[in-house]
Every structure is written in structure tokens, then in C-alpha cells.
Design an enzyme around this catalytic site. Sequence first.
Site, PDB file in Angstrom:
ATOM      1  CB  ALA A 233      -5.659  -8.005  -5.749  1.00 30.24           C
TER       2      ALA A 233
ATOM      3  CD  GLU B  38      30.942  -2.689 -13.588  1.00 24.18           C
ATOM      4  OE1 GLU B  38      30.777  -1.510 -13.248  1.00 24.18           O
ATOM      5  OE2 GLU B  38      30.589  -3.666 -12.888  1.00 24.18           O
TER       6      GLU B  38
ATOM      7  CB  CYS C  12      32.907   0.331  -7.823  1.00 24.93           C
ATOM      8  SG  CYS C  12      33.741  -1.241  -8.104  1.00 24.93           S
TER       9      CYS C  12
ATOM     10  NE  ARG D 245       4.210 -12.640  -3.256  1.00 28.97           N
ATOM     11  CZ  ARG D 245       3.472 -13.618  -2.743  1.00 28.97           C
ATOM     12  NH1 ARG D 245       3.893 -14.872  -2.823  1.00 28.97           N
ATOM     13  NH2 ARG D 245       2.321 -13.344  -2.167  1.00 28.97           N
TER      14      ARG D 245
ATOM     15  N   GLY E 232      -2.416  -5.789   3.967  1.00 27.84           N
ATOM     16  CA  GLY E 232      -3.833  -5.492   3.834  1.00 27.84           C
ATOM     17  C   GLY E 232      -4.112  -4.001   3.787  1.00 27.84           C
TER      18      GLY E 232
ATOM     19  CB  SER F 207       0.440   2.769   7.221  1.00 28.03           C
ATOM     20  OG  SER F 207       1.126   1.655   6.691  1.00 28.03           O
TER      21      SER F 207
ATOM     22  NE  ARG G 273       2.862 -20.481  -3.686  1.00 30.03           N
ATOM     23  CZ  ARG G 273       2.552 -19.351  -3.035  1.00 30.03           C
ATOM     24  NH1 ARG G 273       3.423 -18.794  -2.217  1.00 30.03           N
ATOM     25  NH2 ARG G 273       1.376 -18.785  -3.211  1.00 30.03           N
TER      26      ARG G 273
END
Length: 373
Positions: free
Chosen positions: A166, A64, A87, A196, A309, A315, A219
Site C-alpha cells: 500500500a 469430482e 486423479c 488474504r 514491510g 527481498s 476479519r
Amino acid sequence: MSEPETSVVSSTTDDQRFMRLALALGRRGLGNTWPNPAVGAVLVKDGVIVGRGWTQPGGRPHAETEALRRAKRAAKGATLYVTLEPCSHEGKTPPCADAIIKAGVARVVSALEDPNPEVAGQGHARLREAGITVDVGLCADEARAAHAGHIGRIASGRPHVTLKLAVSADGKAGFAGRKPAPITEVDARDRVFMVRYQNDAILVGLGTILSDNPQLTTRLPGLYERSPVRVVLDANLRTPLSLSVVSTVGDVPTWIFCSKKASEVAEDFLTQKGCKVFRVDDTQGRLDLDEIMKVLAENGITRLMVEGGPTVAASFAAADMVDEFVLFRGSRDIGDKGIDPLEGMPLDKLTGALRLIDSQPLGPDTVEHYVRA
């Protein structure tokens, strides 16, 4: 906290157009404004844009005040379109609501009430008390998606999690023995870099670090400095000092989570190199994921990309912590001896539980985007 404001008092085609521009501007700051949300703002007077702003790196200045600075005197009598409630509290900078009032803005169109208890409707109330017309709720769904990290950190005390995987054409994530396999081509890899840079941090396990020695950076031209904080789960602090996440810590921060029982000597070596080490509880060598997420949120991380991985990915899936899922499907087979993308569970644990919102080709590959239903 007040009840969220969800109804728009008035809305026109122009209102929607300018709010979507504000949303697009705000997305410029994704991954670069934490711990603050990436807000966008547009000032319009007599149908002409007189000021634009988005949250700057590190979270300040706010969107703002950036728009007001650019508009200067033209802000008087203008309409401000903003993707999150301005805010109202005194922080490291004065309240945006006060700046809006001082500038003489006539109307504010706000996409969402800020769930932050320090704001929570008070910014809108202050503007209304000053005689400014305030409409709330325009493009609210898009704004919730854009501010998912901020909202999640406030509401659940953890970052918003995007899991990236992937898989090959035959559904495998790597060669036997957890050896990495080339799965996607350059277009898909460039898309990964884009994901990313829109996140505050990227998390992997020690296995990924040891097998791939990844840089975990963005990159693409002009975006290396927008690389996220690198987070490594390493219960026993076995990360070699020679690997990229340590040797380049002067360019991109690396945070390592370990067990409270891990070697203090190893911690000293890593901290001397510039890494930041956090000790958390563990159960049989498995670090407490809830505690990790809490620590990340406490340290300002709002959007977390998980690129580990099969064990790390599983998990997060098992803990029901996957808010978005980006799945890259390659065009080549790996074979029956390849490893599965989720340790101990089928891929449809995610694809079946989440909602597919987009699927598109990337050269010979395909990317699918899922979100919570």
C-alpha cells in the site's frame, strides 16, 4: 511425465459456460484446500446441471466426488466439467477417475493436465481406456491462474507468491522511523482481507510485527476461520509472547522462521505457546529465502501472500519471487520524510517488470493487479 494436452477436441458455447462455472466453484476453495489444489466440477445432463462440487477444506473430498455424490444416478450418461485432470492414483481417498468410470459418466471436459507426476495424463488415459470421451484444454489459461499455487509447487518447489503493498498518493509506505501510517480506507482494507483468505499463508517480517502488532487474519463476516497460516521471519526469535500472532495461535496457526543460531530457550517458549518454529540458514542475519520457500512448499503451502514491510518486500522482488503484485494506492500524501515501499529499489522494479491486468477504484483509493508477463 507425459507431454501436456492442450487441444480441445470439441467445444461449444455451453461447454465454455459450464467450465467457467466449474472455475467459479473451484475458487471457493482457494486458501482452504492446501496442500491439494482448489478444483471445481460440474455435471451436466441434457443441458441441465445435475451435480456441482468443489474441493472441500483440507483438500478432501475432491471436487469430482462431491459432484458425483450430489448427482447420484443422474451422473450416468452426463458430461463432467472439471478444472484439473481427475486423479488416477491411490492416495488417502480412491482415485477420482475410478469414481467417474463407476458412475457411468459419458464425457469429461478437463481444463488442464495435472503436472503432479503421480497423475500427469494418467487420469485422462484411464478415462479414455474406459470408453469415456475426454476433451482437454478448455479455459486452460483461466485454470492455470486458478491452480497457479499447485502448479508452482510442483514445477518450482515453492509457493505461488502474491505481494501486497500500500502506498500513499506521493508513493510512500509509512512515516519516518518506520512508523505505520494510515494509507487506505475501509473498502481497500476489506479487499486486503479477501486477498488474504484466498491464500494458504501470509508472510511478514519481525519489523511489521513489532511496529503494528497485526492480527494477520481475515476479519470479514464468516471468513475468520478461513484466515491463512501466519508466517513470521524472525532471525533471532525476538517475537514477544504478548503480541497477537502468538496470543491467538490457538485460533490461527503461526509459523516462525529463524536462524539456526537463534536461542533454543526462546524457541521453547514459542512452541509451548503453540507456534511452530523452523530453523534455516542465514547470511549476516538475513534468512535464506530459497530455503524458507522450500520448507513452506514441503509443509503444503501452495499460495503465499507477502504483506511485510519494505525490507521483506524488496527481498522477494530482488529474488524474482513475485508472481502477482497487488498495489493499493491511497489518496493522501505522507510527505518527503516518509519511507519508500521497497527498501533500496524503486517501485517500478515491480510495476515495470510485471503486467498490469486490472485497475479499479475502491472508494477514494485504487487497487492495481499485476502478474508475471
